[in-house]
Design a protein around this motif. Structure first.
Motif, PDB file in Angstrom:
ATOM      1  N   UNK A 145      21.394   5.522 -34.856  1.00 35.82           N
ATOM      2  CA  UNK A 145      21.895   4.365 -34.796  1.00 35.82           C
ATOM      3  C   UNK A 145      22.331   3.195 -35.728  1.00 35.82           C
ATOM      4  N   UNK A 146      21.235   2.236 -35.615  1.00 34.14           N
ATOM      5  CA  UNK A 146      20.853   1.487 -36.155  1.00 34.14           C
ATOM      6  C   UNK A 146      22.529  -0.201 -36.103  1.00 34.14           C
ATOM      7  N   UNK A 147      22.230   0.557 -34.452  1.00 32.18           N
ATOM      8  CA  UNK A 147      23.546  -0.465 -33.439  1.00 32.18           C
ATOM      9  C   UNK A 147      23.322  -2.344 -34.156  1.00 32.18           C
ATOM     10  N   UNK A 148      24.364  -3.242 -34.374  1.00 33.43           N
ATOM     11  CA  UNK A 148      24.277  -4.341 -33.703  1.00 33.43           C
ATOM     12  C   UNK A 148      25.123  -4.724 -32.985  1.00 33.43           C
ATOM     13  N   UNK A 149      24.629  -4.771 -31.502  1.00 36.98           N
ATOM     14  CA  UNK A 149      25.771  -5.958 -30.496  1.00 36.98           C
ATOM     15  C   UNK A 149      26.563  -5.532 -30.421  1.00 36.98           C
ATOM     16  N   UNK A 150      27.731  -5.409 -30.230  1.00 41.04           N
ATOM     17  CA  UNK A 150      29.237  -6.350 -30.232  1.00 41.04           C
ATOM     18  C   UNK A 150      30.098  -6.045 -31.180  1.00 41.04           C
ATOM     19  N   UNK A 151      29.408  -4.865 -32.102  1.00 39.73           N
ATOM     20  CA  UNK A 151      30.079  -5.158 -33.874  1.00 39.73           C
ATOM     21  C   UNK A 151      30.578  -3.874 -33.872  1.00 39.73           C
ATOM     22  N   UNK A 152      31.700  -3.350 -34.560  1.00 39.79           N
ATOM     23  CA  UNK A 152      32.509  -2.708 -34.711  1.00 39.79           C
ATOM     24  C   UNK A 152      32.061  -2.901 -36.665  1.00 39.79           C
ATOM     25  N   UNK A 153      31.318  -1.645 -36.901  1.00 39.75           N
ATOM     26  CA  UNK A 153      30.036  -0.979 -38.081  1.00 39.75           C
ATOM     27  C   UNK A 153      30.940  -0.544 -38.891  1.00 39.75           C
ATOM     28  N   UNK A 154      32.371  -0.501 -39.210  1.00 36.61           N
ATOM     29  CA  UNK A 154      32.754   0.303 -39.952  1.00 36.61           C
ATOM     30  C   UNK A 154      32.082   1.264 -41.159  1.00 36.61           C
ATOM     31  N   UNK A 155      31.000   0.482 -41.864  1.00 35.71           N
ATOM     32  CA  UNK A 155      30.703   1.131 -42.872  1.00 35.71           C
ATOM     33  C   UNK A 155      29.624   1.871 -42.614  1.00 35.71           C
ATOM     34  N   UNK A 156      28.907   1.295 -41.582  1.00 31.63           N
ATOM     35  CA  UNK A 156      27.346   2.567 -41.368  1.00 31.63           C
ATOM     36  C   UNK A 156      27.852   3.546 -40.598  1.00 31.63           C
ATOM     37  N   UNK A 157      29.401   3.643 -39.767  1.00 28.59           N
ATOM     38  CA  UNK A 157      30.340   5.029 -38.972  1.00 28.59           C
ATOM     39  C   UNK A 157      30.464   5.461 -40.183  1.00 28.59           C
ATOM     40  N   UNK A 158      30.722   5.048 -41.622  1.00 25.48           N
ATOM     41  CA  UNK A 158      30.956   5.520 -42.481  1.00 25.48           C
ATOM     42  C   UNK A 158      30.039   7.014 -43.380  1.00 25.48           C
ATOM     43  N   UNK A 159      28.941   5.695 -43.066  1.00 25.30           N
ATOM     44  CA  UNK A 159      27.597   6.621 -43.482  1.00 25.30           C
ATOM     45  C   UNK A 159      27.332   7.888 -43.187  1.00 25.30           C
ATOM     46  N   UNK A 160      27.246   7.741 -41.489  1.00 28.22           N
ATOM     47  CA  UNK A 160      26.728   8.693 -40.673  1.00 28.22           C
ATOM     48  C   UNK A 160      27.540   9.519 -40.836  1.00 28.22           C
ATOM     49  N   UNK A 161      29.272   9.256 -40.760  1.00 29.26           N
ATOM     50  CA  UNK A 161      29.672  10.358 -40.956  1.00 29.26           C
ATOM     51  C   UNK A 161      29.358  11.612 -41.476  1.00 29.26           C
ATOM     52  N   UNK A 162      28.711  11.062 -43.263  1.00 34.55           N
ATOM     53  CA  UNK A 162      29.076  11.516 -44.641  1.00 34.55           C
ATOM     54  C   UNK A 162      27.578  12.116 -44.196  1.00 34.55           C
TER      55      UNK A 162
END
Length: 134
Positions: free
Chosen positions: A55-72
């Motif tokens: 999960x290529x997160x950016x610290x402290x941000x809520x990245x819903x688009x990234x979450x949705x992509x991983x979930x799919x």
């Protein structure tokens, strides 16, 4: 044999301690781990981890688009997810992916995202004991 996804913590020391939980779960299940990219090398070297999803997160941000992509990407692949961090953000991906059993402790108002809720045992004073209780 069930397929279990473990949502890993974001700190190196905690990641190392999750190996005890992975060993317990892997006795009867296959285990994949979803972790932040900087912890991928640790989980790839752990015995009993079949697959590491980063999960290529950016610290402290809520990245819903990234979450949705991983979930799919992981939809319909897992029977259970064990969410180690108590943060709301940690429970979003398994919920979006529709994983039927989402196990975790209460925390940060994530009541609807975790459907197999564990209450902390006060006798478990060490972090590794709390994680293994999941």
């Amino acid at each position: 044999m069930a397929k279990v996804l473990i949502i890993a913590p974001q700190w190196m020391g905690d990641a190392v301690m999750t190996h005890s939980l992975i060993q317990l779960v892997a006795k009867k299940n296959t285990v994949d781990v979803l972790c932040v990219s900087w912890l991928e090398p640790i989980y790839q070297r752990m015995q009993n981890v079949d697959n590491v999803i980063t999960l290529p997160l950016q610290h402290g941000k809520l990245q819903l688009k990234l979450y949705w992509q991983i979930a799919k990407k992981i939809k319909n692949q897992y029977d259970q997810c064990i969410v180690i961090p108590r943060k709301l953000k940690s429970a979003i991906i398994p919920w979006l992916a529709g994983i039927p059993k989402r196990t975790g402790y209460f925390g940060e108002s994530r009541y609807w995202f975790i459907n197999d809720r564990i209450t902390a045992d006060p006798r478990h004073t060490l972090w590794v004991q709390k994680v293994c209780a999941l």
